[in-house]
Design a protein around this motif. Structure first.
Motif, PDB file in Angstrom:
ATOM      1  N   TYR A 262      -3.819   2.464 -13.392  1.00 53.62           N
ATOM      2  CA  TYR A 262      -3.990   3.906 -13.510  1.00 53.62           C
ATOM      3  C   TYR A 262      -2.975   4.590 -12.605  1.00 53.62           C
ATOM      4  CZ  TYR A 262      -8.595   3.243 -15.694  1.00 53.62           C
ATOM      5  OH  TYR A 262      -9.619   2.893 -16.531  1.00 53.62           O
TER       6      TYR A 262
ATOM      7  N   LYS B 168       0.820  -1.202   0.000  1.00 56.53           N
ATOM      8  CA  LYS B 168       0.000   0.000   0.000  1.00 56.53           C
ATOM      9  C   LYS B 168       0.860   1.260   0.000  1.00 56.53           C
ATOM     10  CE  LYS B 168      -4.396  -1.571   1.877  1.00 56.53           C
ATOM     11  NZ  LYS B 168      -4.131  -3.017   1.940  1.00 56.53           N
ATOM     12  N   TYR B 169       2.035   1.167   0.567  1.00 56.57           N
ATOM     13  CA  TYR B 169       2.983   2.275   0.591  1.00 56.57           C
ATOM     14  C   TYR B 169       4.348   1.748   0.182  1.00 56.57           C
ATOM     15  CZ  TYR B 169      -0.597   4.656   3.332  1.00 56.57           C
ATOM     16  OH  TYR B 169      -1.773   5.222   3.747  1.00 56.57           O
TER      17      TYR B 169
ATOM     18  N   LEU C   8      -6.119  11.443 -12.633  1.00 57.62           N
ATOM     19  CA  LEU C   8      -6.049   9.997 -12.878  1.00 57.62           C
ATOM     20  C   LEU C   8      -5.918   9.726 -14.366  1.00 57.62           C
ATOM     21  CD1 LEU C   8      -8.805   9.098 -10.419  1.00 57.62           C
ATOM     22  CD2 LEU C   8      -6.877   7.581 -10.698  1.00 57.62           C
TER      23      LEU C   8
ATOM     24  N   LYS D 234      -3.959  14.985  -8.236  1.00 64.12           N
ATOM     25  CA  LYS D 234      -5.122  14.086  -8.170  1.00 64.12           C
ATOM     26  C   LYS D 234      -5.625  13.673  -9.553  1.00 64.12           C
ATOM     27  CE  LYS D 234      -5.635  14.188  -3.658  1.00 64.12           C
ATOM     28  NZ  LYS D 234      -5.376  12.980  -2.846  1.00 64.12           N
TER      29      LYS D 234
ATOM     30  N   PHE E 255     -11.887  -0.757  -8.248  1.00 57.18           N
ATOM     31  CA  PHE E 255     -10.512  -0.291  -7.985  1.00 57.18           C
ATOM     32  C   PHE E 255      -9.927  -0.936  -6.738  1.00 57.18           C
ATOM     33  CE2 PHE E 255      -9.620   3.145 -10.950  1.00 57.18           C
ATOM     34  CZ  PHE E 255     -10.865   3.363 -11.505  1.00 57.18           C
ATOM     35  N   GLY E 256      -8.634  -1.154  -6.784  1.00 51.03           N
ATOM     36  CA  GLY E 256      -7.902  -1.532  -5.598  1.00 51.03           C
ATOM     37  C   GLY E 256      -7.687  -0.325  -4.701  1.00 51.03           C
ATOM     38  N   PRO E 257      -7.067  -0.519  -3.542  1.00 46.10           N
ATOM     39  CA  PRO E 257      -6.906   0.566  -2.571  1.00 46.10           C
ATOM     40  C   PRO E 257      -5.813   1.559  -2.943  1.00 46.10           C
ATOM     41  CG  PRO E 257      -5.892  -1.434  -1.767  1.00 46.10           C
ATOM     42  CD  PRO E 257      -6.595  -1.807  -3.039  1.00 46.10           C
ATOM     43  N   GLY E 258      -5.042   1.261  -3.972  1.00 43.34           N
ATOM     44  CA  GLY E 258      -3.976   2.167  -4.388  1.00 43.34           C
ATOM     45  C   GLY E 258      -2.666   1.878  -3.684  1.00 43.34           C
ATOM     46  N   THR E 259      -1.576   2.186  -4.372  1.00 44.93           N
ATOM     47  CA  THR E 259      -0.228   2.090  -3.795  1.00 44.93           C
ATOM     48  C   THR E 259       0.409   3.465  -3.915  1.00 44.93           C
ATOM     49  OG1 THR E 259       0.073  -0.239  -4.394  1.00 44.93           O
ATOM     50  CG2 THR E 259       2.070   1.078  -4.052  1.00 44.93           C
ATOM     51  N   ARG E 260       0.749   4.041  -2.771  1.00 45.85           N
ATOM     52  CA  ARG E 260       1.416   5.356  -2.797  1.00 45.85           C
ATOM     53  C   ARG E 260       2.907   5.126  -2.903  1.00 45.85           C
ATOM     54  NH1 ARG E 260       0.347  10.486  -1.924  1.00 45.85           N
ATOM     55  NH2 ARG E 260      -1.720  10.104  -1.041  1.00 45.85           N
TER      56      ARG E 260
ATOM     57  N   PHE F 168      -3.157   2.879  -9.077  1.00 48.79           N
ATOM     58  CA  PHE F 168      -4.361   2.094  -8.832  1.00 48.79           C
ATOM     59  C   PHE F 168      -4.462   0.961  -9.844  1.00 48.79           C
ATOM     60  CE2 PHE F 168      -6.783   4.293  -5.645  1.00 48.79           C
ATOM     61  CZ  PHE F 168      -6.373   5.608  -5.722  1.00 48.79           C
TER      62      PHE F 168
ATOM     63  N   GLN G  32      -2.341   8.204 -10.455  1.00 50.45           N
ATOM     64  CA  GLN G  32      -2.903   9.463  -9.951  1.00 50.45           C
ATOM     65  C   GLN G  32      -1.761  10.337  -9.467  1.00 50.45           C
ATOM     66  OE1 GLN G  32      -5.606   9.400  -6.472  1.00 50.45           O
ATOM     67  NE2 GLN G  32      -6.813  10.953  -7.507  1.00 50.45           N
TER      68      GLN G  32
END
Lengths: 115, 110
Positions: free
Chosen positions: B35, B9-10, B43, B41, B101-106, B90, B37
């Motif tokens: 995707y 996730k991070y 996308l 913000k 969508f998945g939770p996103g990776t920052r 994402f 972002q």
């Protein structure tokens, strides 16, 4: 190329009031889908509402409804009885029908909900 | 019973490193996406696979390489990371009507 425009970078609404977020798009296609996604601070992308272009009837999901004007290429989102949990970024998105299609997003509108 | 999951996730790393982000979906969908972002913000689509076959490849540096070992997985490998690669990535999968969508990776590149 398809483009999606959200002209309101930020909006504010009082709790229990109604707010409308604007979206316009540009396409030469006739068979497509339009979406509104909500992104709260958790960053999860949540589908709010979907509209198929071939349907004349505006989509509604509980307190969320759209005003779809196909000829004007306009797709606004109305949030009724706004709640604190509605505060988020809202993205308008467009997708052609078909397998090899992608979501094209607008730049987003940040919605603030005040007491 | 997570629908679309991403790991990690991070991700914090140094410039020049190589890193991977993994994505898995248990929805039985044939089509998956990556995707990006950015810091404003915005996308934008990067890649899409349908049944392990690449079907969308937007203008992305070739340091980014997606890989789909099976239709439930779509991984993203990034070589020689640059500061401008810092973003949230994402993963998504799609049925006929909707993308999930998945939770996103920052990803933060220092």
């Amino acid at each position: 190329a398809q483009t999606v425009t959200q002209s309101q970078p930020e909006m504010s609404v009082q709790e229990a009031e109604t707010v409308t977020l604007s979206c316009t798009y540009d396409t030469s296609e006739s068979d497509y889908y339009l979406f509104w996604y909500k992104q709260p601070p958790s960053r999860q992308m949540i589908l709010v509402i979907r509209q198929e272009a071939y349907k004349q009837q505006n989509a509604t999901e509980n307190r969320f409804s759209v005003n779809f004007q196909k000829a004007a290429k306009s797709f606004s989102l109305k949030i009724s009885d706004s709640q604190l949990g509605d505060a988020a970024m809202y993205f308008c998105a467009y997708r052609l029908s078909g397998t090899a299609s992608k979501l094209t997003f607008g730049t987003g509108t940040r919605l603030q909900v005040t007491l | 019973d997570t629908a679309v999951s991403q790991t990690p996730k991070y991700l914090v790393t140094q410039m020049g490193n190589d890193k991977s982000i993994k994505c898995e979906q248990n929805l039985g969908h044939d089509t998956m996406y990556w995707y990006k972002q950015d810091s404003k913000k915005f996308l934008k689509i990067m890649f899409s696979y349908n049944n392990k076959e690449l079907i969308i490849n937007e203008t992305v540096p070739n340091r980014f390489s997606p890989k789909s070992p099976d239709k439930a997985h779509l991984n993203l490998h990034i070589n020689s990371l640059e500061l401008g690669d810092s973003a949230v990535y994402f993963c998504a999968s799609r049925d006929y009507n909707e993308q999930f969508f998945g939770p996103g990776t920052r990803l933060t590149v220092l």
